[in-house]
Design a protein around this motif. Sequence first.
Motif, mmCIF file in Angstrom:
data_model
loop_
_atom_site.group_PDB
_atom_site.id
_atom_site.type_symbol
_atom_site.label_atom_id
_atom_site.label_comp_id
_atom_site.label_asym_id
_atom_site.label_seq_id
_atom_site.Cartn_x
_atom_site.Cartn_y
_atom_site.Cartn_z
ATOM 1 N N MET A 65 0.834 -1.165 0.000
ATOM 2 C CA MET A 65 0.000 0.000 0.000
ATOM 3 C C MET A 65 0.881 1.231 0.000
ATOM 4 O O MET A 65 1.887 1.287 0.689
ATOM 5 N N ILE A 66 0.495 2.214 -0.767
ATOM 6 C CA ILE A 66 1.206 3.478 -0.818
ATOM 7 C C ILE A 66 0.291 4.549 -0.265
ATOM 8 O O ILE A 66 -0.860 4.665 -0.688
ATOM 9 N N LEU A 67 0.781 5.299 0.700
ATOM 10 C CA LEU A 67 0.006 6.364 1.331
ATOM 11 C C LEU A 67 0.729 7.667 1.055
ATOM 12 O O LEU A 67 1.874 7.837 1.444
ATOM 13 N N VAL A 68 0.067 8.573 0.358
ATOM 14 C CA VAL A 68 0.668 9.864 0.036
ATOM 15 C C VAL A 68 -0.174 10.943 0.678
ATOM 16 O O VAL A 68 -1.366 11.053 0.407
ATOM 17 N N ALA A 69 0.435 11.728 1.558
ATOM 18 C CA ALA A 69 -0.273 12.816 2.226
ATOM 19 C C ALA A 69 0.340 14.134 1.794
ATOM 20 O O ALA A 69 1.545 14.297 1.814
ATOM 21 N N ARG A 70 -0.498 15.053 1.415
ATOM 22 C CA ARG A 70 0.000 16.353 0.968
ATOM 23 C C ARG A 70 -0.256 17.372 2.063
ATOM 24 O O ARG A 70 -1.368 17.822 2.259
ATOM 25 N N LEU A 130 -3.905 -0.436 9.756
ATOM 26 C CA LEU A 130 -3.196 0.687 10.367
ATOM 27 C C LEU A 130 -2.998 1.810 9.361
ATOM 28 O O LEU A 130 -3.272 2.978 9.652
ATOM 29 N N GLN A 131 -2.534 1.478 8.159
ATOM 30 C CA GLN A 131 -2.284 2.500 7.139
ATOM 31 C C GLN A 131 -3.574 3.197 6.719
ATOM 32 O O GLN A 131 -3.586 4.410 6.551
ATOM 33 N N LEU A 132 -4.661 2.435 6.555
ATOM 34 C CA LEU A 132 -5.935 3.051 6.189
ATOM 35 C C LEU A 132 -6.464 3.946 7.308
ATOM 36 O O LEU A 132 -7.017 5.011 7.050
ATOM 37 N N THR A 133 -6.272 3.524 8.552
ATOM 38 C CA THR A 133 -6.692 4.356 9.686
ATOM 39 C C THR A 133 -5.875 5.643 9.709
ATOM 40 O O THR A 133 -6.408 6.728 9.972
ATOM 41 N N GLN A 134 -4.587 5.559 9.420
ATOM 42 C CA GLN A 134 -3.749 6.757 9.343
ATOM 43 C C GLN A 134 -4.224 7.667 8.220
ATOM 44 O O GLN A 134 -4.247 8.889 8.369
ATOM 45 N N ALA A 135 -4.609 7.096 7.092
ATOM 46 C CA ALA A 135 -5.104 7.889 5.964
ATOM 47 C C ALA A 135 -6.377 8.635 6.351
ATOM 48 O O ALA A 135 -6.521 9.826 6.077
ATOM 49 N N VAL A 136 -7.301 7.938 7.002
ATOM 50 C CA VAL A 136 -8.551 8.562 7.443
ATOM 51 C C VAL A 136 -8.261 9.660 8.462
ATOM 52 O O VAL A 136 -8.815 10.760 8.386
ATOM 53 N N LYS A 137 -7.369 9.380 9.389
ATOM 54 C CA LYS A 137 -6.989 10.356 10.422
ATOM 55 C C LYS A 137 -6.480 11.646 9.789
ATOM 56 O O LYS A 137 -6.877 12.748 10.172
ATOM 57 N N LEU A 138 -5.606 11.537 8.808
ATOM 58 C CA LEU A 138 -5.059 12.716 8.140
ATOM 59 C C LEU A 138 -6.130 13.445 7.336
ATOM 60 O O LEU A 138 -6.150 14.677 7.281
ATOM 61 N N ALA A 139 -7.029 12.686 6.711
ATOM 62 C CA ALA A 139 -8.064 13.289 5.873
ATOM 63 C C ALA A 139 -9.114 14.047 6.693
ATOM 64 O O ALA A 139 -9.654 15.040 6.222
ATOM 65 N N ILE A 140 -9.410 13.587 7.901
ATOM 66 C CA ILE A 140 -10.408 14.283 8.720
ATOM 67 C C ILE A 140 -9.766 15.302 9.656
ATOM 68 O O ILE A 140 -10.446 16.148 10.213
ATOM 69 N N GLY A 141 -8.458 15.175 9.857
ATOM 70 C CA GLY A 141 -7.758 16.146 10.701
ATOM 71 C C GLY A 141 -7.982 15.968 12.188
ATOM 72 O O GLY A 141 -7.845 16.916 12.959
ATOM 73 N N ARG A 142 -8.353 14.748 12.600
ATOM 74 C CA ARG A 142 -8.575 14.454 14.023
ATOM 75 C C ARG A 142 -7.702 13.282 14.456
ATOM 76 O O ARG A 142 -7.377 12.409 13.656
ATOM 77 N N ALA A 143 -7.369 13.263 15.705
ATOM 78 C CA ALA A 143 -6.553 12.180 16.250
ATOM 79 C C ALA A 143 -7.364 10.883 16.312
ATOM 80 O O ALA A 143 -8.479 10.865 16.805
ATOM 81 N N LEU A 144 -6.789 9.835 15.779
ATOM 82 C CA LEU A 144 -7.299 8.474 15.943
ATOM 83 C C LEU A 144 -6.110 7.648 16.410
ATOM 84 O O LEU A 144 -4.971 7.971 16.087
#
Length: 105
Positions: free
Chosen positions: A1-6, A43-57
């Motif tokens: 899986m590749i996770l890219v956050a801008r 874990l990676q998908l949860t991190q992606a969701v966390k970054l996208a909503i801007g809230r701590a998970l």
Amino acid sequence: MILVARHHLAHPVLRQLQPFRGAVLPHVLSGLVAPGDVGKTTLQLTQAVKLAIGRALLRLRVHQRCKVLVISLEDDRAELHRRLLAICWHHGIVKAELRGWLYCG
């Protein structure tokens, strides 16, 4: 899986931070390595969701909401969406919060 956050932060301090467990730093490509069937994708998908909503998970702080692109080379689109829906259900996140912030390829 590749996770890219801008991230839109270009603060000099961020460039000096050393990566730490569970972190996604701007402009840093990193990987997650572990034996099969231990939850790397979740874990990676949860991190992606966390970054996208801007809230701590998962007790990890988010410094700034950002757009996220998830590319999965293992799961098909339906499985990826099923996993994301399960994560959102578990954390009480509605799909509208992700619209325009989380993209799957």
